[in-house]
Design an enzyme around this catalytic site. Sequence first.
Site, PDB file in Angstrom:
ATOM      1  N   CYS A 100       0.810  -1.227   0.000  1.00 46.26           N
ATOM      2  CA  CYS A 100       0.000   0.000   0.000  1.00 46.26           C
ATOM      3  C   CYS A 100       0.846   1.282   0.000  1.00 46.26           C
ATOM      4  O   CYS A 100       0.561   2.223  -0.738  1.00 46.26           O
ATOM      5  CB  CYS A 100      -0.974  -0.006   1.178  1.00 46.26           C
ATOM      6  SG  CYS A 100      -0.356  -0.781   2.671  1.00 46.26           S
ATOM      7  N   HIS A 154      -2.901   6.152   4.779  1.00 47.79           N
ATOM      8  CA  HIS A 154      -1.464   6.204   5.047  1.00 47.79           C
ATOM      9  C   HIS A 154      -0.939   7.571   4.592  1.00 47.79           C
ATOM     10  O   HIS A 154      -1.261   8.029   3.487  1.00 47.79           O
ATOM     11  CB  HIS A 154      -0.725   5.127   4.258  1.00 47.79           C
ATOM     12  CG  HIS A 154      -0.952   3.716   4.738  1.00 47.79           C
ATOM     13  ND1 HIS A 154      -1.691   3.396   5.842  1.00 47.79           N
ATOM     14  CD2 HIS A 154      -0.492   2.538   4.233  1.00 47.79           C
ATOM     15  CE1 HIS A 154      -1.687   2.073   6.004  1.00 47.79           C
ATOM     16  NE2 HIS A 154      -0.974   1.534   5.043  1.00 47.79           N
TER      17      HIS A 154
HETATM   18  N1  LIG Z   1      -4.982  -3.611   4.550  1.00 49.51           N
HETATM   19  C1  LIG Z   1      -4.265  -3.041   3.611  1.00 49.51           C
HETATM   20  O1  LIG Z   1      -4.150  -1.798   3.550  1.00 49.51           O
HETATM   21  C2  LIG Z   1      -3.548  -3.860   2.577  1.00 49.51           C
HETATM   22  C3  LIG Z   1      -2.986  -3.221   1.489  1.00 49.51           C
HETATM   23  C4  LIG Z   1      -2.334  -3.976   0.527  1.00 49.51           C
HETATM   24  C5  LIG Z   1      -2.261  -5.326   0.680  1.00 49.51           C
HETATM   25  N2  LIG Z   1      -2.814  -5.940   1.756  1.00 49.51           N
HETATM   26  C6  LIG Z   1      -2.698  -7.402   1.861  1.00 49.51           C
HETATM   27  O2  LIG Z   1      -3.980  -7.991   1.663  1.00 49.51           O
HETATM   28  C7  LIG Z   1      -4.097  -9.150   2.487  1.00 49.51           C
HETATM   29  C8  LIG Z   1      -5.352  -9.060   3.340  1.00 49.51           C
HETATM   30  O3  LIG Z   1      -5.323  -7.878   4.100  1.00 49.51           O
HETATM   31  P1  LIG Z   1      -6.562  -7.383   4.946  1.00 49.51           P
HETATM   32  O4  LIG Z   1      -6.122  -6.113   5.542  1.00 49.51           O
HETATM   33  O5  LIG Z   1      -7.824  -7.423   4.156  1.00 49.51           O
HETATM   34  O6  LIG Z   1      -6.633  -8.519   6.095  1.00 49.51           O
HETATM   35  P2  LIG Z   1      -7.855  -8.942   7.027  1.00 49.51           P
HETATM   36  O7  LIG Z   1      -8.778  -7.808   7.251  1.00 49.51           O
HETATM   37  O8  LIG Z   1      -7.231  -9.604   8.199  1.00 49.51           O
HETATM   38  O9  LIG Z   1      -8.653 -10.039   6.170  1.00 49.51           O
HETATM   39  C9  LIG Z   1      -8.083 -11.294   5.816  1.00 49.51           C
HETATM   40  C10 LIG Z   1      -9.000 -12.031   4.887  1.00 49.51           C
HETATM   41  O10 LIG Z   1      -8.374 -13.257   4.504  1.00 49.51           O
HETATM   42  C11 LIG Z   1      -9.236 -14.354   4.796  1.00 49.51           C
HETATM   43  N3  LIG Z   1      -8.484 -15.548   5.150  1.00 49.51           N
HETATM   44  C12 LIG Z   1      -7.602 -15.709   6.171  1.00 49.51           C
HETATM   45  N4  LIG Z   1      -7.161 -16.986   6.209  1.00 49.51           N
HETATM   46  C13 LIG Z   1      -7.780 -17.633   5.192  1.00 49.51           C
HETATM   47  C14 LIG Z   1      -7.740 -18.975   4.709  1.00 49.51           C
HETATM   48  N5  LIG Z   1      -6.999 -19.911   5.301  1.00 49.51           N
HETATM   49  N6  LIG Z   1      -8.504 -19.299   3.637  1.00 49.51           N
HETATM   50  C15 LIG Z   1      -9.279 -18.370   3.037  1.00 49.51           C
HETATM   51  N7  LIG Z   1      -9.355 -17.081   3.443  1.00 49.51           N
HETATM   52  C16 LIG Z   1      -8.614 -16.732   4.509  1.00 49.51           C
HETATM   53  C17 LIG Z   1     -10.062 -13.856   5.965  1.00 49.51           C
HETATM   54  O11 LIG Z   1     -11.209 -14.638   6.081  1.00 49.51           O
HETATM   55  P3  LIG Z   1     -11.948 -14.854   7.512  1.00 49.51           P
HETATM   56  O12 LIG Z   1     -12.789 -13.624   7.687  1.00 49.51           O
HETATM   57  O13 LIG Z   1     -12.743 -16.099   7.251  1.00 49.51           O
HETATM   58  O14 LIG Z   1     -10.899 -15.001   8.547  1.00 49.51           O
HETATM   59  C18 LIG Z   1     -10.341 -12.414   5.522  1.00 49.51           C
HETATM   60  O15 LIG Z   1     -11.361 -12.401   4.540  1.00 49.51           O
HETATM   61  C19 LIG Z   1      -2.790  -9.245   3.264  1.00 49.51           C
HETATM   62  O16 LIG Z   1      -1.910 -10.132   2.596  1.00 49.51           O
HETATM   63  C20 LIG Z   1      -2.251  -7.857   3.231  1.00 49.51           C
HETATM   64  O17 LIG Z   1      -0.846  -7.813   3.339  1.00 49.51           O
HETATM   65  C21 LIG Z   1      -3.470  -5.244   2.695  1.00 49.51           C
END
Ligand SMILES: NC(=O)c1ccc[n+]([C@@H]2O[C@H](COP(=O)([O-])OP(=O)(O)OC[C@H]3O[C@@H](n4cnc5c(N)ncnc54)[C@H](OP(=O)(O)O)[C@@H]3O)[C@@H](O)[C@H]2O)c1
Length: 338
Positions: A130, A243
């Site tokens: 990000c 950010h």
């Molecule tokens: N947040 C940001 O600003 C941002 C920016 C760029 C990239 N990212 C990347 O995007 C990814 C997710 O970020 P987030 O902030 O959205 O995280 P988050 O809010 O913690 O959400 C994680 C998601 O992944 C799912 N998940 C976790 N374990 C799983 C599994 N074993 N099988 C299938 N689904 C699973 C979760 O499902 P459940 O609800 O069922 O647990 C939830 O839908 C990360 O790799 C992060 O580095 C995030």
Amino acid sequence: MAKKYNVAILGATGMVGKEMLKVLEETDFPVAKLLPLASSRTAGSTVIFKGEEYKVELAQPESFEGIDIGLFSAGASISEKFAPEAVKRGVVVIDNTSFFRMDPNVPLVVPEVNPHALKNHKGIIANPNCSTAQMVVVLKPIHDRYRIKRIVVSTYQSVSGWGKEAVDELIEQTKAYVEGKPIEVKVLPKQILFNVIPQIDSFLETGYTKEEMKMVNETKKIMEDNSIAVTATTVRVPVFIGHSEAVNIETEKPVDIDEVRQILSNAPGVKVMDDPQNKIYPTALDCVGINDTFVGRIRKDISVPSGIDLWIVSDNLRKGAATNAVQIAQEMIKQELL
Ligand SMILES: NC(=O)c1ccc[n+]([C@@H]2O[C@H](COP(=O)([O-])OP(=O)(O)OC[C@H]3O[C@@H](n4cnc5c(N)ncnc54)[C@H](OP(=O)(O)O)[C@@H]3O)[C@@H](O)[C@H]2O)c1
């Protein structure tokens, strides 16, 4: 009739996944079938898309049969496991995690900066970190005009960048403080309420964190220039979304600040907010829910012959994740790669 696509969102219940649903809806992306996928924790729950409820399914390799586009945001190890399975089934995967970003066979794309890289894809396209995405959108047009020699960036990153658990942690710490209860630290390395934490992700032997090295390496890959020197300090602040970055650059050619402002005013995906005397400069709250990246405090660096200081702010769940991923899909349609 324009083609429509079957779209799976892996991580549909997360911070990024939910934002993807909003961006797909707002941009009227040509979705034929929508398939929200997550873990067993939330499989069976529902998400809303265009006013309709969709049941979240448990992600399995077979889930990707008949899918055209996979928008992945469930964490690096989940992408490692499911991306090859999806690609085997003919899916184009746009991955938000860090897993494939530095793989030389995987294009790392910000559509305003390096859309041409998409044509080399082999089924997976990586979406940058990000903090990197919002920075390169602003720096690329400056690099094209003045050639950037060195970037020094310090970030002020919101808790949503670490996912929904970190958002809950800031809410819980705030409630505990108001109710006079002990403050618990569970997800982030230290108390985030009333604090600023100079650690995002884990530390490497060099003293840099992984997040800092993502900014260093991904910037060079997206800008397609290994000669740019980059150093970063990434910091977590008690902000929910957005950010902010203090960015200092040194350029080869002498800069004209009025021209810089003009170049940025015309840059795609960039909004200039720069009239500090009248309190006009971007803050995190200004950018929530907006796809553009904001820049202000544009000034000549007085400490070097040719340098610029900038303040860059963006919604990390939008340009830092969901918006960029959807823009990649739109760009692929435009280039007839989908
Ligand atoms: N947040 C940001 O600003 C941002 C920016 C760029 C990239 N990212 C990347 O995007 C990814 C997710 O970020 P987030 O902030 O959205 O995280 P988050 O809010 O913690 O959400 C994680 C998601 O992944 C799912 N998940 C976790 N374990 C799983 C599994 N074993 N099988 C299938 N689904 C699973 C979760 O499902 P459940 O609800 O069922 O647990 C939830 O839908 C990360 O790799 C992060 O580095 C995030």
